[in-house]
Scaffold this motif. Sequence first.
Motif, PDB file in Angstrom:
ATOM      1  N   ALA A  96     -18.894  26.336 -16.844  1.00 30.10           N
ATOM      2  CA  ALA A  96     -18.559  27.697 -17.265  1.00 30.10           C
ATOM      3  C   ALA A  96     -17.275  28.168 -16.598  1.00 30.10           C
ATOM      4  N   THR A  97     -17.055  27.743 -15.365  1.00 27.44           N
ATOM      5  CA  THR A  97     -15.816  28.103 -14.673  1.00 27.44           C
ATOM      6  C   THR A  97     -14.608  27.487 -15.360  1.00 27.44           C
ATOM      7  N   VAL A  98     -14.695  26.198 -15.691  1.00 27.71           N
ATOM      8  CA  VAL A  98     -13.587  25.538 -16.388  1.00 27.71           C
ATOM      9  C   VAL A  98     -13.318  26.228 -17.718  1.00 27.71           C
ATOM     10  N   SER A 103      -9.814  29.536 -21.035  1.00 29.15           N
ATOM     11  CA  SER A 103      -9.707  30.631 -22.000  1.00 29.15           C
ATOM     12  C   SER A 103      -8.896  31.797 -21.477  1.00 29.15           C
ATOM     13  N   GLY A 104      -8.596  31.791 -20.170  1.00 33.67           N
ATOM     14  CA  GLY A 104      -7.751  32.832 -19.613  1.00 33.67           C
ATOM     15  C   GLY A 104      -8.477  34.013 -19.021  1.00 33.67           C
ATOM     16  N   THR A 105      -9.794  33.961 -18.901  1.00 34.76           N
ATOM     17  CA  THR A 105     -10.520  35.076 -18.293  1.00 34.76           C
ATOM     18  C   THR A 105     -10.636  34.926 -16.781  1.00 34.76           C
ATOM     19  N   ALA A 106     -10.166  33.800 -16.257  1.00 34.92           N
ATOM     20  CA  ALA A 106     -10.014  33.596 -14.820  1.00 34.92           C
ATOM     21  C   ALA A 106      -8.721  32.809 -14.627  1.00 34.92           C
ATOM     22  N   ASP A 107      -8.094  32.973 -13.479  1.00 34.22           N
ATOM     23  CA  ASP A 107      -6.843  32.274 -13.190  1.00 34.22           C
ATOM     24  C   ASP A 107      -7.089  30.973 -12.434  1.00 34.22           C
ATOM     25  N   MET A 108      -8.048  31.031 -11.533  1.00 30.11           N
ATOM     26  CA  MET A 108      -8.391  29.885 -10.698  1.00 30.11           C
ATOM     27  C   MET A 108      -9.906  29.883 -10.494  1.00 30.11           C
ATOM     28  N   TRP A 238     -15.894   9.940  -4.649  1.00 33.85           N
ATOM     29  CA  TRP A 238     -14.843  10.892  -5.004  1.00 33.85           C
ATOM     30  C   TRP A 238     -15.340  11.991  -5.947  1.00 33.85           C
ATOM     31  N   GLN A 239     -16.640  12.135  -6.059  1.00 31.62           N
ATOM     32  CA  GLN A 239     -17.209  13.192  -6.906  1.00 31.62           C
ATOM     33  C   GLN A 239     -17.222  14.490  -6.105  1.00 31.62           C
ATOM     34  N   TRP A 240     -16.113  15.196  -6.167  1.00 38.47           N
ATOM     35  CA  TRP A 240     -15.883  16.351  -5.311  1.00 38.47           C
ATOM     36  C   TRP A 240     -15.959  17.661  -6.084  1.00 38.47           C
ATOM     37  N   ASN A 241     -16.003  18.754  -5.315  1.00 40.05           N
ATOM     38  CA  ASN A 241     -15.719  20.081  -5.844  1.00 40.05           C
ATOM     39  C   ASN A 241     -14.239  20.361  -5.586  1.00 40.05           C
ATOM     40  N   VAL A 242     -13.571  20.937  -6.573  1.00 38.14           N
ATOM     41  CA  VAL A 242     -12.130  21.135  -6.490  1.00 38.14           C
ATOM     42  C   VAL A 242     -11.765  22.549  -6.923  1.00 38.14           C
ATOM     43  N   VAL A 243     -10.568  22.966  -6.552  1.00 39.02           N
ATOM     44  CA  VAL A 243     -10.024  24.242  -7.006  1.00 39.02           C
ATOM     45  C   VAL A 243      -9.160  23.967  -8.228  1.00 39.02           C
ATOM     46  N   VAL A 244      -9.436  24.708  -9.293  1.00 38.64           N
ATOM     47  CA  VAL A 244      -8.752  24.513 -10.577  1.00 38.64           C
ATOM     48  C   VAL A 244      -7.934  25.756 -10.908  1.00 38.64           C
ATOM     49  N   ASN A 247      -3.020  26.212 -16.292  1.00 42.94           N
ATOM     50  CA  ASN A 247      -1.660  25.681 -16.239  1.00 42.94           C
ATOM     51  C   ASN A 247      -0.590  26.766 -16.357  1.00 42.94           C
ATOM     52  N   ASP A 248      -0.791  27.703 -17.261  1.00 43.41           N
ATOM     53  CA  ASP A 248       0.184  28.776 -17.413  1.00 43.41           C
ATOM     54  C   ASP A 248       0.310  29.599 -16.135  1.00 43.41           C
ATOM     55  N   PHE A 249      -0.825  29.849 -15.497  1.00 38.77           N
ATOM     56  CA  PHE A 249      -0.817  30.613 -14.243  1.00 38.77           C
ATOM     57  C   PHE A 249      -0.126  29.820 -13.140  1.00 38.77           C
ATOM     58  N   LEU A 250      -0.405  28.524 -13.082  1.00 31.87           N
ATOM     59  CA  LEU A 250       0.216  27.655 -12.088  1.00 31.87           C
ATOM     60  C   LEU A 250       1.736  27.642 -12.263  1.00 31.87           C
ATOM     61  N   LYS A 251       2.192  27.631 -13.499  1.00 33.08           N
ATOM     62  CA  LYS A 251       3.625  27.607 -13.784  1.00 33.08           C
ATOM     63  C   LYS A 251       4.290  28.933 -13.426  1.00 33.08           C
ATOM     64  N   LYS A 252       3.619  30.044 -13.745  1.00 34.38           N
ATOM     65  CA  LYS A 252       4.211  31.361 -13.520  1.00 34.38           C
ATOM     66  C   LYS A 252       4.079  31.827 -12.074  1.00 34.38           C
ATOM     67  N   ARG A 253       2.962  31.450 -11.415  1.00 32.94           N
ATOM     68  CA  ARG A 253       2.708  31.961 -10.066  1.00 32.94           C
ATOM     69  C   ARG A 253       2.286  30.839  -9.117  1.00 32.94           C
ATOM     70  N   PRO A 254       3.133  29.836  -8.927  1.00 31.28           N
ATOM     71  CA  PRO A 254       2.772  28.714  -8.054  1.00 31.28           C
ATOM     72  C   PRO A 254       2.527  29.135  -6.612  1.00 31.28           C
ATOM     73  N   ASP A 255       3.259  30.154  -6.139  1.00 31.26           N
ATOM     74  CA  ASP A 255       3.070  30.607  -4.769  1.00 31.26           C
ATOM     75  C   ASP A 255       1.699  31.249  -4.576  1.00 31.26           C
ATOM     76  N   ALA A 256       1.224  31.960  -5.602  1.00 29.71           N
ATOM     77  CA  ALA A 256      -0.105  32.562  -5.515  1.00 29.71           C
ATOM     78  C   ALA A 256      -1.180  31.483  -5.499  1.00 29.71           C
ATOM     79  N   VAL A 257      -1.004  30.460  -6.323  1.00 30.01           N
ATOM     80  CA  VAL A 257      -1.953  29.340  -6.335  1.00 30.01           C
ATOM     81  C   VAL A 257      -1.981  28.664  -4.968  1.00 30.01           C
ATOM     82  N   ALA A 258      -0.801  28.405  -4.406  1.00 28.57           N
ATOM     83  CA  ALA A 258      -0.728  27.769  -3.090  1.00 28.57           C
ATOM     84  C   ALA A 258      -1.364  28.656  -2.019  1.00 28.57           C
ATOM     85  N   ALA A 259      -1.155  29.982  -2.122  1.00 29.34           N
ATOM     86  CA  ALA A 259      -1.712  30.899  -1.126  1.00 29.34           C
ATOM     87  C   ALA A 259      -3.236  30.889  -1.143  1.00 29.34           C
TER      88      ALA A 259
END
Length: 376
Positions: A96-98, A103-108, A238-244, A247-259
């Motif tokens: 559901a998170t993915v 769909s754009g209702t969450a950024d990460m 390698w079956q991990w939990n990851v932060v997702v 793509n559009d958000f990553l491109k527009k706000r890479p510093d926020a994603v990194a933060a």
Amino acid sequence: MTTIHRAAIPVVGHRPSCMISLMFSRRRFAMLGVALAVAGTALVGCSDSDSTSAPVRFMVANRVINLGHTQLAVAAENGYYGKSEVKYLTSDGTAATVQSIASGTADMGQADTLALAAAAAKGVKSVTAVCSYVAANIYQLLVSDSSDIRSVKDLKGKRIGMTSLGTGTYYNAVLALKSVGLTEKDVKFVTIGSPQAQLDALKKGQLDALSAIDVSIGTFQNLGAKLRTLDFDGATKWQWNVVVAKNDFLKKRPDAVAAVCKGIQSAELFVTKNPAAALASFKDWGGDVGTLSESQNINIIKSRSVTGFVTHPEGDDKWGWLPVDEMDGLAKSYQQLGLYDKPVVVSSIYTNELLDKVQPDKAKVDTDLEEARERK
């Protein structure tokens, strides 16, 4: 300053009308309740946070931010997101998170390798895993400390208890069996709901082993159990939990994603250094610990942090590193289980490009730890 929707506050947006639900072809996979938005499809009415000042909408794959997500409370309470504002949302699970991010209702948000592989198999191309969330397999095979079972291979002909045949506890067990040349036909899976009932069945000899999530180990310890984990090699390492991130958000706000990733990694370092202080931060943030004692709550925190809030030599012991080269092999294992029909390449939806920017702020963490010791 960080703006947070706390777990106790109802949140809006985790069941958006713009989501597209898909049914998967395999019965057991359908039991996971996976519904994913197809990337590349026009999703009317959905938009991400375009403004550089807008809060980052981070979705947790759980209805409640519990002790399994202590790092999120610590990151918020200790100010590890820096100038980035973060709003926590909740969902029914990693799939559901993915879906929400695509769909754009969450950024990460927090997802896992299975949900990402399933999404890729259905054509989702609008999300990318950007750092680790739990850098280990959260699913474990457990036996009584006095058991004669010493390895996964010894499980042949044995009874393995778990909460459901439609969750990761089942799929992980099957993959573990496969890693030593066994199949699900070589064992008997038994579904038992509560941890107490599972332990009772294990003590009475009605079960020989358990397949459980990592935080359940802390619960088992709180119930007085003495258990051992069975180690196994193979792709499930390698079956991990990851932060997702979208793509559009990553491109527009890479510093926020990194933060956000940096804040989570800093918080995980804090948790590993002082679980008791992390529990205090969780309470200060407003997290619900129920009626358990402090030591019992710490057991639950440590059951995840000791194994999952770690670095790996394969990633030069850098926090947040993702095993990109291993992901296609893991996806192949999922396919061989019948979770989807066709081979899928997933390594392209994982990246370590932000790795140097997401390393913990060790100086601040050390200062916070010192302040926590002084308060105590």
